[in-house]
Design a protein around this motif. Structure first.
Motif, short mmCIF file in Angstrom:
data_model
loop_
_atom_site.label_atom_id
_atom_site.label_comp_id
_atom_site.label_asym_id
_atom_site.label_seq_id
_atom_site.Cartn_x
_atom_site.Cartn_y
_atom_site.Cartn_z
N SER A 76 0.85 -1.19 0.00
CA SER A 76 0.00 0.00 0.00
C SER A 76 0.89 1.24 0.00
O SER A 76 1.48 1.60 1.02
CB SER A 76 -0.91 0.01 1.23
OG SER A 76 -1.80 -1.08 1.19
N GLY A 77 1.00 1.84 -1.13
CA GLY A 77 1.85 3.01 -1.27
C GLY A 77 1.81 3.56 -2.68
O GLY A 77 1.12 3.02 -3.55
N GLN A 92 6.74 5.12 -2.03
CA GLN A 92 6.46 5.83 -0.78
C GLN A 92 5.28 5.14 -0.12
O GLN A 92 4.13 5.33 -0.52
CB GLN A 92 6.13 7.31 -1.04
CG GLN A 92 5.67 8.07 0.20
CD GLN A 92 6.70 8.06 1.32
OE1 GLN A 92 7.75 8.68 1.21
NE2 GLN A 92 6.41 7.36 2.40
N PRO A 93 5.53 4.29 0.88
CA PRO A 93 4.41 3.60 1.55
C PRO A 93 3.51 4.61 2.26
O PRO A 93 3.90 5.75 2.53
CB PRO A 93 5.12 2.68 2.55
CG PRO A 93 6.53 2.58 2.08
CD PRO A 93 6.83 3.90 1.42
N ILE A 94 2.30 4.20 2.57
CA ILE A 94 1.40 5.09 3.31
C ILE A 94 1.92 5.35 4.72
O ILE A 94 1.50 6.30 5.38
CB ILE A 94 -0.03 4.51 3.37
CG1 ILE A 94 -0.03 3.13 4.03
CG2 ILE A 94 -0.64 4.44 1.99
CD1 ILE A 94 -1.42 2.56 4.27
N GLU A 95 2.85 4.53 5.15
CA GLU A 95 3.48 4.72 6.47
C GLU A 95 4.94 4.27 6.37
O GLU A 95 5.22 3.19 5.85
CB GLU A 95 2.76 3.88 7.52
CG GLU A 95 3.26 4.09 8.94
CD GLU A 95 2.64 5.30 9.61
OE1 GLU A 95 3.22 5.78 10.59
OE2 GLU A 95 1.59 5.75 9.16
N GLY A 96 5.85 5.10 6.80
CA GLY A 96 7.25 4.69 6.84
C GLY A 96 8.09 5.33 5.75
O GLY A 96 7.60 6.11 4.93
N GLY A 447 -1.95 10.12 17.51
CA GLY A 447 -1.14 9.54 16.44
C GLY A 447 -0.31 10.56 15.70
O GLY A 447 0.35 10.22 14.72
N THR A 450 3.41 10.22 13.71
CA THR A 450 3.75 8.82 13.41
C THR A 450 3.74 8.56 11.92
O THR A 450 4.11 7.50 11.49
CB THR A 450 2.74 7.88 14.08
OG1 THR A 450 1.42 8.17 13.57
CG2 THR A 450 2.74 8.07 15.58
N ARG A 451 3.27 9.52 11.09
CA ARG A 451 3.23 9.30 9.66
C ARG A 451 4.31 10.10 8.96
O ARG A 451 4.74 11.11 9.48
CB ARG A 451 1.85 9.69 9.08
CG ARG A 451 0.76 8.71 9.56
CD ARG A 451 -0.59 9.16 9.04
NE ARG A 451 -0.78 8.82 7.66
CZ ARG A 451 -1.19 7.63 7.21
NH1 ARG A 451 -1.37 6.65 8.03
NH2 ARG A 451 -1.38 7.40 5.94
#
Length: 451
Positions: A76-77, A92-96, A447, A450-451
């Motif tokens: 997912s990215g 570019q992942p949705i997170e990380g 949160g 965290t993104r």
């Protein structure tokens, strides 16, 4: 022997069908299939008008990737770069953090986006019709306009609220327009304050015909049917401005409208700008009939494409290119998957060739036009063929059953005309009743950071 890695960029018609077929045709020892898309689902775009009209649940017009592609790895990215010279994609992942994924084969199928023009006010006021979010928003927006018109004492606001402008006379524009006109007509039964003759639907089309895919005769029939429903057809007309909600057309007419839906064509995804792959004059990836990406006379090893973002020669119509339709995309996906399998096992890929079967288009509930293998249909038979065809094409038995159930309930029950506009700002009420911190600062969101 190490399995070959096949990266699929985009999970639309081409991406999902190709990944599904590859996962069935190749074993885990032969290949690893990775599908990259920002959304966790594939949107079956022909059902967007039905979802906007409330004929089917919006959830049933999308296919969950993780459930359908069980043998594939889902990332997912967003793909931000493809360097085929190094055979890597940057994600570019949705997170990380950003990461690179190497591949042996890449299927570049990010699809298309709305083809917009530098028209004053379009960015601020226009509504697209390419995603399920846009379809839901359009439905809620139009029903909200009825509520506003029913209570406002200002006649100008009332007229603007009841004026709905659609730009583009292709499939998306005509089907969205026809379905939403049906919705408004049904909703007016519950608005004694509003009269049918106050509602104005306007179609703006730059050419002199609508639905060119079904031929001039059926296109003319569709135009007559829309005209009989009181829809204002403006052919050979362009939108020149919509700044501040004031619609200015090239025929000199000017009026206010609070709804402007833009469906005037598509263009290849701008993601292709960040690749080293060869492109044609309109920005499409240049492909051979085998769906291999080609740079002049040089075939790029391991690079494949199909669908809206690819320029594929139409062998059934020499000298032409395959049209950007779901009919071609689904069949190209199957041929593409088979050709990659052929290369993996040491065979020769085959050309894609499909004689265009024809086109079907809905004009609202129980109304439609179709031209299939030269046979022309209109009215209820065309509408029934439209539904039957798309029922057969939407992936997964689960979705077929759910859509059929939706249609059955819609047949025996009255249409839902409820606006859920709060979906577009779900935290607004909670934020309004929650006081800020004592020093005047708002509390940090849960949160945050965290993104």
């Amino acid at each position: 022997m190490k399995p070959q890695r096949i990266v699929v960029v985009g999970a639309g018609h081409v991406g999902l069908y190709a990944a599904l077929r590859l996962s069935r045709k190749l074993s885990a020892r032969q290949a690893e299939v990775i599908v990259i898309d920002p959304q966790p689902h594939m949107t079956y775009q022909p059902f967007l008008p039905e979802a906007a009209a409330g004929n089917i649940s919006p959830r049933h017009s999308v296919v969950p990737l993780r459930r359908e592609l069980k043998r594939c790895r889902i990332v997912s990215g967003e793909v931000t770069r493809i360097e085929h010279a190094r055979k890597t994609v940057t994600v570019q992942p949705i997170e990380g953090p950003v990461k690179e994924i190497a591949y042996d084969h890449v299927i570049v199928a990010p699809g298309s986006v709305s083809r917009t023009l530098p028209i004053p006010g379009l960015r601020e006021n226009g509504i697209g019709f390419k995603t399920i979010g846009e379809a839901i928003y359009l439905r809620n927006h139009i029903l909200d306009r009825l509520d506003i018109a029913a209570v406002t004492p200002d006649p100008e606001v009332r007229r603007a609220s009841l004026t709905f402008v659609f730009v583009g006379g292709g499939y998306a524009g005509i089907e969205a327009l026809a379905e939403m006109e049906d919705v408004v007509r049904d909703a007016l039964k519950y608005y004694p304050e509003l009269r049918r003759d106050e509602v104005r639907f306007v179609l703006v089309e730059a050419t002199n015909r609508i639905l060119p895919e079904v031929g001039p005769d059926m296109g003319a029939y569709a135009a007559r049917q829309l005209d009989r429903r009181g829809i204002d057809l403006r052919l050979d007309t362009r939108l020149e401005s919509c700044a501040g909600g004031l619609i200015k057309l090239s025929d000199g007419d000017t009026f206010r409208a609070e709804t402007l839906v833009w469906t005037a064509g598509v263009k290849p995804s701008p993601m292709l700008d960040n690749t080293d792959l060869p492109r044609g004059p309109r920005g499409h990836l240049t492909c051979l009939p085998t769906l291999q990406i080609v740079d002049g006379d040089t075939v790029l090893d391991g690079a494949w494409s199909a669908g809206d973002c690819a320029q594929v020669p139409d062998l059934a119509n020499p000298g032409a290119w395959c049209s950007p339709s779901a009919q071609h995309a689904v069949r190209q996906a199957s041929r593409l998957a088979d050709n990659i399998r052929a290369v993996v096992i040491g065979a020769t890929p085959k050309d894609y060739k499909h004689k265009y079967a024809g086109s079907v288009a809905s004009l609202g509930l129980y109304k439609g036009v179709a031209k299939i293998y030269g046979i022309k249909l209109k009215g209820f038979p065309a509408w029934l063929m439209h539904r039957t065809y798309h029922m057969s094409r939407i992936p997964s038995f689960n979705r077929k059953v759910r859509v059929l159930a939706d249609w059955t309930l819609a047949f025996v029950l009255k249409r839902e005309v409820i606006s859920l506009g709060q979906l577009h700002a779900p935290r607004e009420e909670f934020t309004h009743v929650t006081p800020p911190l004592g020093d005047g600062r708002a509390a940090e969101p849960v949160g945050a950071g965290t993104r």
